[in-house]
Design a protein around this motif. Sequence first.
Motif, PDB file in Angstrom:
ATOM      1  N   ALA A 243      37.419  13.742  48.378  1.00 41.07           N
ATOM      2  CA  ALA A 243      38.099  13.029  47.289  1.00 41.07           C
ATOM      3  C   ALA A 243      37.963  13.811  45.979  1.00 41.07           C
ATOM      4  O   ALA A 243      38.926  13.904  45.209  1.00 41.07           O
ATOM      5  N   ALA A 244      36.790  14.364  45.710  1.00 42.58           N
ATOM      6  CA  ALA A 244      36.603  15.168  44.502  1.00 42.58           C
ATOM      7  C   ALA A 244      37.505  16.396  44.544  1.00 42.58           C
ATOM      8  O   ALA A 244      38.107  16.778  43.524  1.00 42.58           O
ATOM      9  N   ARG A 245      37.603  17.025  45.697  1.00 44.87           N
ATOM     10  CA  ARG A 245      38.463  18.208  45.830  1.00 44.87           C
ATOM     11  C   ARG A 245      39.918  17.872  45.518  1.00 44.87           C
ATOM     12  O   ARG A 245      40.623  18.653  44.877  1.00 44.87           O
ATOM     13  N   ARG A 246      40.363  16.711  45.937  1.00 44.19           N
ATOM     14  CA  ARG A 246      41.756  16.312  45.714  1.00 44.19           C
ATOM     15  C   ARG A 246      42.088  16.149  44.239  1.00 44.19           C
ATOM     16  O   ARG A 246      43.253  16.265  43.845  1.00 44.19           O
ATOM     17  N   VAL A 247      41.090  15.844  43.419  1.00 41.12           N
ATOM     18  CA  VAL A 247      41.337  15.717  41.976  1.00 41.12           C
ATOM     19  C   VAL A 247      40.898  16.979  41.227  1.00 41.12           C
ATOM     20  O   VAL A 247      40.715  16.958  40.010  1.00 41.12           O
ATOM     21  N   GLY A 248      40.715  18.061  41.967  1.00 41.00           N
ATOM     22  CA  GLY A 248      40.439  19.344  41.324  1.00 41.00           C
ATOM     23  C   GLY A 248      39.009  19.571  40.913  1.00 41.00           C
ATOM     24  O   GLY A 248      38.739  20.418  40.050  1.00 41.00           O
ATOM     25  N   ARG A 249      38.054  18.862  41.530  1.00 40.18           N
ATOM     26  CA  ARG A 249      36.640  19.020  41.173  1.00 40.18           C
ATOM     27  C   ARG A 249      35.871  19.632  42.341  1.00 40.18           C
ATOM     28  O   ARG A 249      35.980  19.147  43.474  1.00 40.18           O
ATOM     29  N   ASP A 250      35.113  20.662  42.060  1.00 41.65           N
ATOM     30  CA  ASP A 250      34.230  21.271  43.046  1.00 41.65           C
ATOM     31  C   ASP A 250      32.819  20.819  42.735  1.00 41.65           C
ATOM     32  O   ASP A 250      32.155  21.367  41.853  1.00 41.65           O
ATOM     33  N   TRP A 251      32.328  19.847  43.477  1.00 45.68           N
ATOM     34  CA  TRP A 251      31.019  19.274  43.184  1.00 45.68           C
ATOM     35  C   TRP A 251      29.873  20.062  43.811  1.00 45.68           C
ATOM     36  O   TRP A 251      28.719  19.651  43.719  1.00 45.68           O
ATOM     37  N   GLY A 252      30.179  21.194  44.415  1.00 42.84           N
ATOM     38  CA  GLY A 252      29.143  22.099  44.879  1.00 42.84           C
ATOM     39  C   GLY A 252      28.983  23.309  43.982  1.00 42.84           C
ATOM     40  O   GLY A 252      28.318  24.278  44.338  1.00 42.84           O
ATOM     41  N   VAL A 253      29.579  23.257  42.795  1.00 44.92           N
ATOM     42  CA  VAL A 253      29.679  24.429  41.919  1.00 44.92           C
ATOM     43  C   VAL A 253      28.341  24.883  41.351  1.00 44.92           C
ATOM     44  O   VAL A 253      28.207  26.027  40.922  1.00 44.92           O
ATOM     45  N   ALA A 254      27.332  24.021  41.362  1.00 48.21           N
ATOM     46  CA  ALA A 254      26.049  24.392  40.750  1.00 48.21           C
ATOM     47  C   ALA A 254      25.437  25.627  41.399  1.00 48.21           C
ATOM     48  O   ALA A 254      24.657  26.343  40.762  1.00 48.21           O
ATOM     49  N   THR A 255      25.792  25.913  42.642  1.00 43.67           N
ATOM     50  CA  THR A 255      25.265  27.106  43.313  1.00 43.67           C
ATOM     51  C   THR A 255      25.773  28.387  42.662  1.00 43.67           C
ATOM     52  O   THR A 255      25.195  29.455  42.872  1.00 43.67           O
ATOM     53  N   ARG A 256      26.837  28.286  41.867  1.00 46.15           N
ATOM     54  CA  ARG A 256      27.443  29.474  41.259  1.00 46.15           C
ATOM     55  C   ARG A 256      27.187  29.581  39.766  1.00 46.15           C
ATOM     56  O   ARG A 256      27.709  30.477  39.103  1.00 46.15           O
ATOM     57  N   TYR A 257      26.389  28.689  39.212  1.00 41.99           N
ATOM     58  CA  TYR A 257      26.105  28.728  37.779  1.00 41.99           C
ATOM     59  C   TYR A 257      25.498  30.067  37.359  1.00 41.99           C
ATOM     60  O   TYR A 257      25.875  30.647  36.332  1.00 41.99           O
ATOM     61  N   ALA A 258      24.531  30.552  38.118  1.00 43.65           N
ATOM     62  CA  ALA A 258      23.835  31.784  37.722  1.00 43.65           C
ATOM     63  C   ALA A 258      24.811  32.951  37.609  1.00 43.65           C
ATOM     64  O   ALA A 258      24.766  33.720  36.640  1.00 43.65           O
ATOM     65  N   GLN A 259      25.697  33.076  38.592  1.00 43.20           N
ATOM     66  CA  GLN A 259      26.666  34.165  38.554  1.00 43.20           C
ATOM     67  C   GLN A 259      27.639  33.986  37.398  1.00 43.20           C
ATOM     68  O   GLN A 259      28.000  34.956  36.714  1.00 43.20           O
ATOM     69  N   MET A 260      28.073  32.754  37.151  1.00 43.01           N
ATOM     70  CA  MET A 260      28.975  32.485  36.028  1.00 43.01           C
ATOM     71  C   MET A 260      28.335  32.889  34.708  1.00 43.01           C
ATOM     72  O   MET A 260      28.959  33.542  33.866  1.00 43.01           O
ATOM     73  N   LEU A 261      27.090  32.496  34.522  1.00 41.86           N
ATOM     74  CA  LEU A 261      26.397  32.810  33.266  1.00 41.86           C
ATOM     75  C   LEU A 261      26.276  34.317  33.078  1.00 41.86           C
ATOM     76  O   LEU A 261      26.499  34.837  31.977  1.00 41.86           O
ATOM     77  N   SER A 262      25.936  35.026  34.140  1.00 40.21           N
ATOM     78  CA  SER A 262      25.829  36.480  34.049  1.00 40.21           C
ATOM     79  C   SER A 262      27.175  37.121  33.739  1.00 40.21           C
ATOM     80  O   SER A 262      27.267  38.027  32.903  1.00 40.21           O
TER      81      SER A 262
END
Length: 360
Positions: A243-262
């Motif tokens: 349901a989150a995916r259908r509204v454009g939300r990736d609720w597993g995104v926290a695994t990628r925070y470190a790479q995003m910040l870098s």
Amino acid sequence: MASETNSGDTSPGNPQTHGQTGELGQQQPDHLEIDEIDEIDNWDGDSALGGMSQFSSTQSVTSSIYDHVVENGRTYHRFKEGKYLLPNDEREQKRLDFQHQLYTSLLNGKLFLSPVGDRLRNVLDVGTGTGIWAIEVGVDYPGAHITGIDLSPIQPIYAPPNVTFEICDAEDEWSFRQPFDFIHMREMVTCFKNPRRILAEAYRSLEPGGYIELCDPILPFQFLTPPPEGCALRDWCDMLMEAARRVGRDWGVATRYAQMLSDIGFINVTERREAIALSPWVKGAHNKQLSMLLQHDVLNMLEAVCMALFTRVLGWDAQRVLDCLELVKRDVQNTKIHAYSEGVHIYAQKPYNSQSSSSH
């Protein structure tokens, strides 16, 4: 203990403390161990909840500022209606205040881990909710100014003189007049369609040398051992993520925070991975205590996090959601189902040789 990695070459220093001290962190998922049933039956779970602070920040100004949207017996924010999927009513405010106690218990009383030293002067709390974190930082650091922002006006009428709240949308371009020394975000994983853009705004709004800190769960819940056939909790997790995916939300995104910040330009990116069992099936008194605190939060969170999604997106009626959640709650409390929540606690620094943007 929690797993910690640091992408920089400097020591993170000593985290600022608030309240008690002691062992910090929680087990990694691969270090969680299943307790024997007789030990579980003899463990006093009520004592885990009995020591929680009774402080509440739920005396709010909501009725005098904005009306709220009423839907399926819950209220939601009116400003930018529909952007945030969780309610803002008194039940949710009490849950958020309890959740704050859970986080401070996980950090043994600390409000943050970033090694800001004595430079704390201008602080931003994104998605401040009831404002409880901002208020406690304001009390502990009377020389700093703390700004809390949120879509919902549910902050208390009375706050320390160095704490202010603004109703605004963090997904809009940030236009704060002064750069910040420290930007704090907690439980934001359900909020944004483009979290990388929010992190880039934070980078732009920090003073050189300033810190950002994020703390978020990694959804969905995980299982140390395979759940039983027809497990309502596992099915609910699958439906929630879809349901989150259908509204454009990736609720597993926290695994990628470190790479995003870098990628954005932050340095000294330091990440902790933490795991807490959803019930006291786990070995160790400290782990059991944390599991009961988390379970209390989860049982009160289930309806809040899925009612709008399941009714608006999946087409369920409210009663079907509530019936489903009764089965899910049984699984959450079932010590034979070895479910756990994994989380990310991460902080990073803006380089000193970068430019700040005090006006946007």
